[in-house]
Design a protein around this motif. Structure first.
Motif, mmCIF file in Angstrom:
data_model
loop_
_atom_site.group_PDB
_atom_site.id
_atom_site.type_symbol
_atom_site.label_atom_id
_atom_site.label_comp_id
_atom_site.label_asym_id
_atom_site.label_seq_id
_atom_site.Cartn_x
_atom_site.Cartn_y
_atom_site.Cartn_z
ATOM 1 N N PHE A 56 0.594 -1.064 -0.008
ATOM 2 C CA PHE A 56 -0.007 0.201 -0.144
ATOM 3 C C PHE A 56 0.896 1.286 0.292
ATOM 4 O O PHE A 56 0.763 2.215 -0.796
ATOM 5 N N PHE A 74 -5.788 -5.011 6.313
ATOM 6 C CA PHE A 74 -5.626 -5.361 4.967
ATOM 7 C C PHE A 74 -4.007 -5.648 4.668
ATOM 8 O O PHE A 74 -3.361 -4.737 5.243
ATOM 9 N N PRO A 77 -2.625 -4.873 -1.394
ATOM 10 C CA PRO A 77 -3.690 -4.256 -2.225
ATOM 11 C C PRO A 77 -4.354 -5.288 -3.042
ATOM 12 O O PRO A 77 -3.760 -6.164 -3.715
ATOM 13 N N THR A 100 -18.496 -5.436 -6.922
ATOM 14 C CA THR A 100 -18.332 -5.483 -5.527
ATOM 15 C C THR A 100 -17.692 -6.946 -5.030
ATOM 16 O O THR A 100 -17.849 -7.789 -5.881
ATOM 17 N N GLY A 101 -16.861 -6.785 -3.968
ATOM 18 C CA GLY A 101 -16.144 -7.810 -3.673
ATOM 19 C C GLY A 101 -14.847 -7.886 -4.198
ATOM 20 O O GLY A 101 -13.823 -8.636 -3.918
ATOM 21 N N THR A 102 -14.306 -6.811 -5.064
ATOM 22 C CA THR A 102 -13.083 -6.844 -5.665
ATOM 23 C C THR A 102 -12.108 -5.830 -4.785
ATOM 24 O O THR A 102 -11.123 -5.495 -5.373
ATOM 25 N N GLY A 103 -12.705 -5.185 -4.010
ATOM 26 C CA GLY A 103 -12.000 -4.188 -2.834
ATOM 27 C C GLY A 103 -12.053 -2.851 -3.630
ATOM 28 O O GLY A 103 -11.203 -2.039 -3.394
ATOM 29 N N LYS A 104 -12.897 -2.555 -4.409
ATOM 30 C CA LYS A 104 -13.307 -1.388 -5.214
ATOM 31 C C LYS A 104 -13.417 -0.159 -4.279
ATOM 32 O O LYS A 104 -13.117 0.986 -4.644
ATOM 33 N N ARG A 300 -10.198 -12.703 4.361
ATOM 34 C CA ARG A 300 -9.771 -11.412 3.787
ATOM 35 C C ARG A 300 -8.692 -10.688 4.521
ATOM 36 O O ARG A 300 -7.739 -10.436 3.974
ATOM 37 N N THR A 301 -8.902 -10.884 6.024
ATOM 38 C CA THR A 301 -8.100 -10.055 6.696
ATOM 39 C C THR A 301 -7.424 -10.674 7.726
ATOM 40 O O THR A 301 -7.880 -11.723 8.143
ATOM 41 N N TRP A 371 -11.686 -11.698 -4.095
ATOM 42 C CA TRP A 371 -11.930 -10.573 -4.716
ATOM 43 C C TRP A 371 -11.789 -10.473 -6.262
ATOM 44 O O TRP A 371 -12.229 -9.522 -7.111
ATOM 45 N N GLN A 583 -17.702 -11.262 8.169
ATOM 46 C CA GLN A 583 -17.038 -10.027 7.993
ATOM 47 C C GLN A 583 -17.489 -9.424 6.807
ATOM 48 O O GLN A 583 -17.092 -8.311 6.289
HETATM 49 P P1 AMP Z 1 -15.412 -4.105 -1.877
HETATM 50 O O1 AMP Z 1 -15.330 -4.680 -3.039
HETATM 51 O O2 AMP Z 1 -15.224 -2.691 -1.748
HETATM 52 O O3 AMP Z 1 -16.925 -4.156 -1.543
HETATM 53 O O4 AMP Z 1 -14.636 -5.006 -0.906
HETATM 54 C C1 AMP Z 1 -15.054 -6.282 -0.268
HETATM 55 C C2 AMP Z 1 -14.428 -6.577 0.924
HETATM 56 O O5 AMP Z 1 -12.973 -6.751 0.901
HETATM 57 C C3 AMP Z 1 -14.690 -5.658 2.099
HETATM 58 O O6 AMP Z 1 -15.117 -6.237 3.212
HETATM 59 C C4 AMP Z 1 -13.426 -5.073 2.225
HETATM 60 O O7 AMP Z 1 -13.164 -4.583 3.636
HETATM 61 C C5 AMP Z 1 -12.471 -5.987 1.922
HETATM 62 N N1 AMP Z 1 -10.989 -5.571 1.332
HETATM 63 C C6 AMP Z 1 -10.910 -4.667 0.439
HETATM 64 N N2 AMP Z 1 -9.643 -4.479 0.171
HETATM 65 C C7 AMP Z 1 -9.031 -5.542 0.908
HETATM 66 C C8 AMP Z 1 -7.535 -5.721 0.984
HETATM 67 N N3 AMP Z 1 -6.787 -4.990 0.332
HETATM 68 N N4 AMP Z 1 -7.070 -6.622 1.823
HETATM 69 C C9 AMP Z 1 -8.108 -7.300 2.519
HETATM 70 N N5 AMP Z 1 -9.623 -7.090 2.445
HETATM 71 C C10 AMP Z 1 -9.776 -6.061 1.594
#
Ligand code: AMP
Length: 585
Positions: A56, A74, A77, A100-104, A300-301, A371, A583
């Motif tokens: 990051f 996280f 990225p 959604t789900g890609t961390g966008k 994910r985390t 993601w 989560q």
């Molecule tokens: P989003 O696509 O933005 O809805 O994100 C989907 C999920 O991924 C959410 O729960 C975020 O908190 C998680 N997330 C986004 N970026 C990361 C990352 N780099 N590492 C781990 N989790 C992430």
């Protein structure tokens, strides 16, 4: 007499309500066994979690945003973040193809936080979302990321009293996340000014236009004057979205994740659809049902890996977390335990599992949906190694379904839906394993001393009774709490949507059969047999699902009548809360 030991069945805990862990290597059977797919074409990781993925910090993020990221756990990225963040930080317009789900959210959220100034009280970033739920969710996500930036994030959406939003906006909002209709409303009333907006994000652009927001969006974008950045995020690029980007964007950089094809062989892929907040329970059931060998569970985390591993241990599984927070010696210890079979489940983040090559892994579970397809391929590649077959299981909740469909499209194969095992499925599975273990002992030959004991007993009892008594003792000595566990799991079962689950105080041991329940319900409550849902008959109790609107009537009718000649306790089953909320999103 020595206490008989049993090779495959072992109580996980002294607590009878704990889910029983069945040791690996037991004969395997699934509810609907996932088929080993023929070799399928899947993408090569172009943007995969690879050694080249930047950190990051390398993306140009500052200390305050980095602190927020670290706190969220996280580690690295996601591909869309790695590509979009530096471009947005440079001030360029972008078109990001991601769902959604890609961390966008963080892909645009982090740059817009960094580009906003907490000392000014005017909105400097505007995010448009197609639905109220997304507005709330995305505002929440940006708020968490921006915890250390001192910026105020305000969601505005229809359905919430506008007065409250007036107040929030007048107190100084730096980032406004809203639905187009409500944003326009505020613009017209003068409660929102876009004069200082430097960056505007149109999220889920395709969905937004599909919902008929084109005119509203155009009016809003036309209000943002001067030098400003516009970012579009969209899962697909229909012509209407492309036309909009042409009209409002300036030399945008198109960010899509490149896909090449590659083959995933020897891995069977299935998914379970899980009710909100029930992933942990679903995982426990799937593990009980599949009795997998060494299994990797992906979260994910870091925090998720710790939470899930803790929760699994509490339920009696041998689980360890593996994440980037651990130092080398902790990591080595956890990996040694897993390789040597002292732990059965490795709950890992993608970074921590990068490059891990453990041939014996039989199952990979995506606790959180990956993601993107690259990550999916990388994860499931942890099983089916060295010429063995493997199973990849994905737990899918709510909006993650869309992401799953996308992954399916990208790998050009169907991921097989599988029903979450019911309490009866698991009970049947345990009985099968019990039998298989017995057969194994019989095949290996029994001890003369035991044979003599049996011979002395069959003077007074039949051989079948002697064997049954021995089995009964054995089953009880295993402390697997057959009834309690079975019933508890069944009670926690979620009914299908629109249905209510009824508890019936009579079971298999009382001779109850599905036909008895259907007969009583149709006759006494005057409900068609077709509308009756799942029926679970356990040893001493049973559960039946009926349409919600008929629940009270059926309970009253069944309480008045008899089942198999007895007055029986009937109630609406209250599901047990199995704890942790996922989560997910
Ligand atoms: P989003 O696509 O933005 O809805 O994100 C989907 C999920 O991924 C959410 O729960 C975020 O908190 C998680 N997330 C986004 N970026 C990361 C990352 N780099 N590492 C781990 N989790 C992430």
């Amino acid at each position: 007499m020595p206490k008989p030991t049993f090779k495959y069945l072992k109580a996980a805990s002294k607590n009878p309500s704990t889910t029983v862990r069945i040791k690996p290597n037991a004969p395997r059977k699934t509810v609907a066994p996932p088929v080993v797919t023929a070799p399928i074409e899947a993408p090569t990781p172009v943007e995969a979690v690879s050694a080249e993925t930047p950190t990051f910090a390398e993306l140009g993020l500052n200390e305050n945003t980095l602190r927020g990221i670290t706190e969220l756990g996280f580690e690295i990225p996601t591909p869309i973040q790695a590509r979009a963040i530096p471009v947005l930080l440079k001030g360029r317009d972008i078109i990001g193809q991601a769902q959604t789900g890609t961390g966008k959210t963080a892909a645009f959220g982090l740059p817009l936080l960094q580009l906003s100034d907490s000392t000014s009280n005017k909105p400097q970033a505007l995010v448009l979302e197609p639905t109220r739920e997304l507005a709330v969710q995305v505002a929440g996500g940006i708020h968490e990321l921006g915890k250390y930036t001192g910026l105020r994030i305000v969601p505005v959406y229809g359905g919430q009293p506008i007065d409250r939003q007036f107040r929030a906006l007048s107190q100084g909002a730096h980032v406004v996340v809203g639905t187009p209709g409500r944003v326009l409303d505020h613009l017209r009333r003068g409660s929102l000014s876009l004069d200082e907006v430097k960056i505007c994000v149109l999220d889920e652009a395709d969905e937004m236009l599909a919902l008929g927001f084109l005119e509203d969006v155009e009016s809003i974008l036309s209000e943002i004057k001067g030098k400003r950045q516009i970012a579009f995020f969209s899962a697909t690029m229909p012509p209407r979205v492309a036309a909009l980007t042409k009209k409002f964007q300036h030399d945008p950089e198109h960010i899509a994740i490149d896909i090449k094809r590659r083959t995933v062989e020897t891995t069977s892929q299935s998914y379970y659809e899980v009710p909100p907040g029930k992933k942990l329970e679903a995982l426990a059931r799937v593990l009980d049902m599949e009795s997998p060998g060494p299994t990797m569970v992906f979260c994910r985390t870091r925090q998720d890996t710790n939470d899930v591993a803790d929760a699994l241990r509490l339920r009696g599984y041998n689980a360890d977390a593996l994440n980037g927070e651990m130092n080398q010696s902790e990591r080595d210890r956890v990996l040694r335990r897993f390789r040597e079979g002292q732990s059965d489940l490795l709950v890992a983040t993608d970074v921590a599992a990068r490059g891990l090559d453990i041939d014996t892994v039989t199952h990979v579970v995506n606790f959180d949906i990956p993601w993107d397809v690259e990550q999916y391929i990388h994860r499931i590649g942890r099983t089916g190694r060295a010429g063995r077959t493997g199973d990849a299981i994905t737990l899918v909740e709510g909006r993650e379904r869309r992401q799953l469909k996308f992954i399916e499209q990208m790998i050009g194969a169907k991921i097989r839906p599988v029903r979450i095992p019911t309490a009866s499925d698991i009970a049947a599975r345990r009985r099968d394993q019990f039998l298989a273990s017995l057969q194994e002992v019989l095949a290996a030959g029994t001890s003369d001393a035991f044979v003599e004991t049996v011979e002395s007993l069959i003077v007074d009892y039949s051989a079948a009774d002697v064997a049954a008594a021995a089995l009964q003792m054995l089953w009880k000595s295993q402390d697997i709490g057959q009834f309690t566990v079975e019933e508890e799991i069944a009670a926690g079962e979620q009914p299908e949507e629109g249905m209510t689950r009824l508890f019936i105080g009579l079971g298999r041991q009382d001779g109850l059969r599905p036909g008895d329940l259907v007969g009583a319900i149709t006759n006494e409550a005057n409900i068609s047999g077709k509308s009756i849902g799942a029926i679970d008959i356990l040893d001493r109790t049973a559960f039946v699902e009926i349409p919600k609107q008929d629940a009270e009537r059926v309970v009253t009718a069944l309480r008045r009548t008899k089942l198999r000649g007895k007055k029986v306790k009937i109630d609406i089953a209250s599901p047990i809360d199995f704890g942790r909320q996922s989560q997910g999103q």
